[in-house]
Design an enzyme around this catalytic site. Structure first.
Site, PDB file in Angstrom:
ATOM      1  N   ASP A  48      -1.864 -35.331  89.151  1.00 45.59           N
ATOM      2  CA  ASP A  48      -0.806 -34.364  89.449  1.00 45.59           C
ATOM      3  C   ASP A  48       0.204 -34.409  88.302  1.00 45.59           C
ATOM      4  O   ASP A  48       0.469 -35.474  87.730  1.00 45.59           O
ATOM      5  CB  ASP A  48      -0.124 -34.763  90.759  1.00 45.59           C
ATOM      6  CG  ASP A  48       0.785 -33.678  91.305  1.00 45.59           C
ATOM      7  OD1 ASP A  48       1.828 -33.414  90.684  1.00 45.59           O
ATOM      8  OD2 ASP A  48       0.464 -33.110  92.359  1.00 45.59           O
ATOM      9  N   HIS A 105       0.469 -29.904  97.542  1.00 45.47           N
ATOM     10  CA  HIS A 105      -0.228 -30.533  96.421  1.00 45.47           C
ATOM     11  C   HIS A 105      -1.550 -31.150  96.865  1.00 45.47           C
ATOM     12  O   HIS A 105      -2.585 -31.011  96.199  1.00 45.47           O
ATOM     13  CB  HIS A 105       0.659 -31.603  95.778  1.00 45.47           C
ATOM     14  CG  HIS A 105       1.749 -31.048  94.929  1.00 45.47           C
ATOM     15  ND1 HIS A 105       1.873 -31.316  93.586  1.00 45.47           N
ATOM     16  CD2 HIS A 105       2.782 -30.227  95.225  1.00 45.47           C
ATOM     17  CE1 HIS A 105       2.930 -30.694  93.098  1.00 45.47           C
ATOM     18  NE2 HIS A 105       3.498 -30.028  94.077  1.00 45.47           N
TER      19      HIS A 105
END
Length: 480
Positions: free
Chosen positions: A128, A17
């Site tokens: 995110d 990520h």
């Protein structure tokens, strides 16, 4: 004076990520000088102890990206929860961190307001998708537009849009006894067998985390997806017609093509691998690699080894066993294996994946189907065989094999945590399909998609234009 803005990114601090978030931040700054600064607000988690060091290594060449480390929480969720239901762990962490995130963002916003010498304003949050509770708890309270950055693909977004409706009707996690049930998920070409859904949806705690996250996508100002229109035309067209849903921007592929060094590996290991590849004939080597979190139990190692001997192709095999201590992968191999494949194979615990996939010797890729790895294989025109392990990788495998016809089906529904073996026969069948001349049609198709990926991010390409629309919206909508 030209309008200048700052963005605040809030990623989950896992390696995959973080890598994509920072690469996207770099791309935004390179595309438009009106983006003066991007600040990455970083969680401090025991499950990602090296995240801050890793993030800083990625921004050395870009002084307009800053890292803001949050202090450690006094009371983390248990690591048992992380092992049992990582999605639930992350959702809990984000909620516990919310006051500290709000304080940090507020300080950044206020510092810009108080700086009389600067015309820069904080234009919004890029979150995110695991952090989308911050849309309401931070973004709206501080009058900041919030965008979700989805490191997965557009079909994953389709699944998340489908989940609330499914939960209203059924109200409980998925059941493996009904794994063959066909799910009519909008945005997919075909109905999706339930067994290809993320394994977390079969776990009560993780399922509740998904159900908590899914409806909050609709609260975002927009959703940025690490994919491109030419690869996923069907779901992007579906979302373009949804009037009650945020705009969806295809901004990918976002790749870190300057390979990432593994801090645990010596440069000599990388040199050894690349020198070995240099000695192999063009388009002759099978690459097997299962990602940063993928590990293989010893019985499975032996099945793979038997298959490689039977096929007889050249191979580069990177793997780790599930041992709690770092071990030499060669220790898990069958007795005499390396002698029997001498000159044809190299086994290692880690490989520089981007550089390997870009090497002329590579012909095929056995992959866990993580989305970053999938995009890299397409970019370099390397066809893959699907061996999903965890997270959304089963859904990626279904997408690649069934929806897009861009991969060989080794085993689409494998989940490492459920036990069981992928057999030698299954591996042999898939590897032969991938490496033999019968795979040339697939190879051409993957190469064409790789060309489309490169065009998408060039000036005037589909993803470049979508990213420009996103930036224009940020600059034009003065939210502070």
């Amino acid at each position: 004076m030209a309008k200048e803005i700052e963005l605040i990114f809030i990623p989950v601090p896992s390696m995959g990520h973080l890598l994509v978030n920072i690469e996207f931040a770099k791309r935004l700054i390179d595309l438009d000088n009106r983006i003066k600064t991007i600040t990455i607000v970083l969680f401090n988690l025991p499950t990602s102890p090296h995240a801050s060091v890793f993030a800083r290594s990625l921004i050395v060449s870009q002084p307009r990206i800053r890292i803001h480390d949050l202090p450690s929480l006094h009371d983390h969720p248990s690591t048992d929860l992380y092992r049992r239901a990582p999605e639930a762990y992350v959702v809990q962490v984000v909620k516990l961190y919310t006051p500290l995130v709000k304080e940090a963002v507020s300080e950044i916003v206020e510092s810009r307001r108080c700086d009389s010498d600067s015309s820069v304003r904080v234009a919004g949050l890029v979150l995110d998708f695991f952090c989308n509770s911050l849309i309401g708890d931070v973004g709206k309270k501080l009058n900041l537009d919030s965008y979700i950055f989805l490191t997965c693909n557009a079909r994953y977004l389709s699944m998340m849009k489908y989940l609330p409706d499914r939960n209203r009707k059924i109200g409980s996690e998925f059941d493996l006894r009904y794994g063959d049930e066909e799910l009519p998920i909008p945005g997919f070409v075909y109905s999706v067998p339930a067994k290809f859904m993320p394994p977390g949806l079969y776990n009560r705690e993780a399922y509740e985390a998904y159900v908590d996250l899914a409806p909050k996508f609709g609260d975002a100002k927009g959703i940025l997806v690490n994919s491109f229109a030419e690869l996923e035309s069907h779901p992007f067209e579906y979302f373009s017609k949804q009037e009650d849903y945020p705009p969806v921007y295809p901004v990918g592929p976002i790749l870190s093509l300057k390979d990432r060094a593994n801090p645990n590996e010596e440069a000599a290991d990388k040199d050894r691998i690349m020198e070995w590849l240099d000695d192999q004939p063009e388009s002759s080597v099978l690459f097997l690699c299962f990602g940063s979190k993928g590990s293989v139990k010893e019985p499975q190692v032996k099945e793979i080894a038997r298959a490689l001997e039977l096929v007889g192709c050249r191979f580069l095999w990177a793997f780790r066993t599930d041992s709690l201590v770092e071990t030499d992968p060669n220790d898990a191999l069958p007795d005499g294996f390396m002698d029997r494949v001498a000159g044809k194979g190299l086994v290692c615990g880690w490989a520089p994946q981007v550089e390997v996939l870009d090497h002329k010797a590579i012909r095929g890729f056995v992959s866990h189907c993580g989305w970053n790895s999938t995009l890299e294989s397409l970019w370099f025109g390397v066809p893959l065989a699907t061996w999903p392990m965890y997270a959304e990788q089963q859904l990626n495998a279904f997408t690649l094999v069934k929806e897009l016809e861009l991969a060989v089906d080794l085993r689409m529904d494998y989940v490492s945590s459920r036990g069981g073996l992928v057999t030698c026969d299954e591996i042999v069948r898939a590897v032969r399909s991938l490496m033999d001349d019968i795979g040339e049609g697939l190879r051409r198709k993957v190469k064409e998609m790789g060309d489309a990926a490169r065009k998408a991010v060039m000036d005037g390409g589909s993803s470049s234009l979508a990213t420009a629309r996103f930036i224009d919206e940020l600059v034009d909508n003065g939210s502070c």
